[in-house]
Scaffold this active site. Structure first.
Site, PDB file in Angstrom:
ATOM      1  N   ARG A   1     -14.508  37.750 -41.452  1.00 34.54           N
ATOM      2  CA  ARG A   1     -14.257  36.550 -40.649  1.00 34.54           C
ATOM      3  C   ARG A   1     -13.845  35.391 -41.524  1.00 34.54           C
ATOM      4  O   ARG A   1     -13.528  34.317 -41.021  1.00 34.54           O
ATOM      5  CB  ARG A   1     -15.514  36.164 -39.860  1.00 34.54           C
ATOM      6  N   LYS A  58     -21.528  51.085 -33.030  1.00 32.72           N
ATOM      7  CA  LYS A  58     -22.209  49.795 -32.969  1.00 32.72           C
ATOM      8  C   LYS A  58     -22.350  49.426 -31.497  1.00 32.72           C
ATOM      9  O   LYS A  58     -21.372  49.526 -30.736  1.00 32.72           O
ATOM     10  CB  LYS A  58     -21.348  48.758 -33.696  1.00 32.72           C
ATOM     11  N   GLU A  80     -23.743  43.886 -44.255  1.00 32.71           N
ATOM     12  CA  GLU A  80     -22.449  44.030 -43.577  1.00 32.71           C
ATOM     13  C   GLU A  80     -21.736  42.699 -43.764  1.00 32.71           C
ATOM     14  O   GLU A  80     -22.129  41.685 -43.178  1.00 32.71           O
ATOM     15  CB  GLU A  80     -22.651  44.343 -42.087  1.00 32.71           C
TER      16      GLU A  80
HETATM   17  C1  3PG Z   1     -22.064  40.709 -35.387  1.00 36.42           C
HETATM   18  O1  3PG Z   1     -21.029  40.485 -35.911  1.00 36.42           O
HETATM   19  O2  3PG Z   1     -22.523  41.847 -35.358  1.00 36.42           O
HETATM   20  C2  3PG Z   1     -22.773  39.630 -34.732  1.00 36.42           C
HETATM   21  O3  3PG Z   1     -22.063  38.436 -34.767  1.00 36.42           O
HETATM   22  C3  3PG Z   1     -24.116  39.378 -35.269  1.00 36.42           C
HETATM   23  O4  3PG Z   1     -24.773  38.912 -34.191  1.00 36.42           O
HETATM   24  P1  3PG Z   1     -25.870  37.780 -34.288  1.00 36.42           P
HETATM   25  O5  3PG Z   1     -25.267  36.640 -35.061  1.00 36.42           O
HETATM   26  O6  3PG Z   1     -26.157  37.425 -32.862  1.00 36.42           O
HETATM   27  O7  3PG Z   1     -27.057  38.380 -34.983  1.00 36.42           O
END
Ligand code: 3PG
Length: 223
Positions: free
Chosen positions: A51, A134, A47
């Protein structure tokens, strides 16, 4: 809502993979070595989050290989849906539930995975024709126990918990039938990618895969 049926293929592939590396790429040139590391680690899924400005080019580079399932993450606007689909993303993930984003995904025929962590949000997703969401941010939204509680009234809904999850939490989430796959960034640390340390990415990925899929052959053909 006017729509073509979204492709269920990505959802099936996610279920097979059980894990989704959530990636922030600062430089699209890192997409190739990252894809190599994920494939070598036994997890041909990513994914790639919107960003950074590199997201669309990175998705395109990884999708063009043909050996990974590519999702676009942190998609906040219909315009980003268009960019993601044009780049070759097979599904679209948002941190929250946006009708505009979900409807654009339906128009473009791609699976939408918007964030939903409350009963009201899950019900809103159902009203938009979705049956998978999600669960974000999972760690601070009640974790696996909250998903199990939501699964009682929403029996047909599946969840992809993401956010604040690490290797030690995987078993808790994956023992719930309502969970399709678990997302996280721990196997693709942004600083390791930035420094070109793809050996570490490969190792972390392989370790995560070993936790969820003792038989690595199940990863084959995730796309
Ligand atoms: C996301 O975008 O799904 C999260 O930022 C991922 O979360 P994590 O960095 O805590 O694994």
């Amino acid at each position: 809502m006017s729509s073509s049926a979204p492709d269920d293929g990505p959802r099936v592939a996610l279920e097979r993979a059980r894990l989704v590396p959530v990636v922030v790429l600062d430089d699209a040139a890192d997409a190739g070595p990252l894809a190599d590391a994920l494939v070598a680690g036994g997890l041909p899924v990513a994914e790639v989050t919107f960003r950074t400005p590199a997201a669309a080019d990175a998705i395109r580079a990884m999708a063009d290989r043909g050996d990974l399932l590519l999702g676009a993450g942190t998609v906040l606007t219909p315009a980003q849906v268009d960019q993601a689909v044009a780049a070759g993303a097979g599904y679209v993930v948002s941190p929250g539930l946006s009708r505009a984003v979900v409807e654009r995904c339906a128009e473009r025929g791609v699976l939408a995975l918007p964030g939903a962590v409350t009963a009201t949000e899950v019900q809103a997703a159902l009203e938009l024709g979705l049956t998978a969401v999600k669960f974000f941010p999972a760690g601070t939204s009640g974790g696996a126990r909250a998903i199990a509680a939501l699964a009682a009234p929403f029996a047909g809904v599946r969840f992809v918990p993401t956010g604040g999850i690490g290797p030690a939490d995987l078993a808790d989430y994956l023992c719930t039938d309502a969970v399709v796959a678990v997302g996280g960034s721990w196997m693709v640390p942004r600083d390791r990618i930035r420094s070109g340390d793809f050996a570490t990415v490969r190792r972390l990925t392989a370790e995560a895969v070993a936790l969820v899929r003792p038989d690595p052959g199940r990863a084959a053909g995730a796309r």
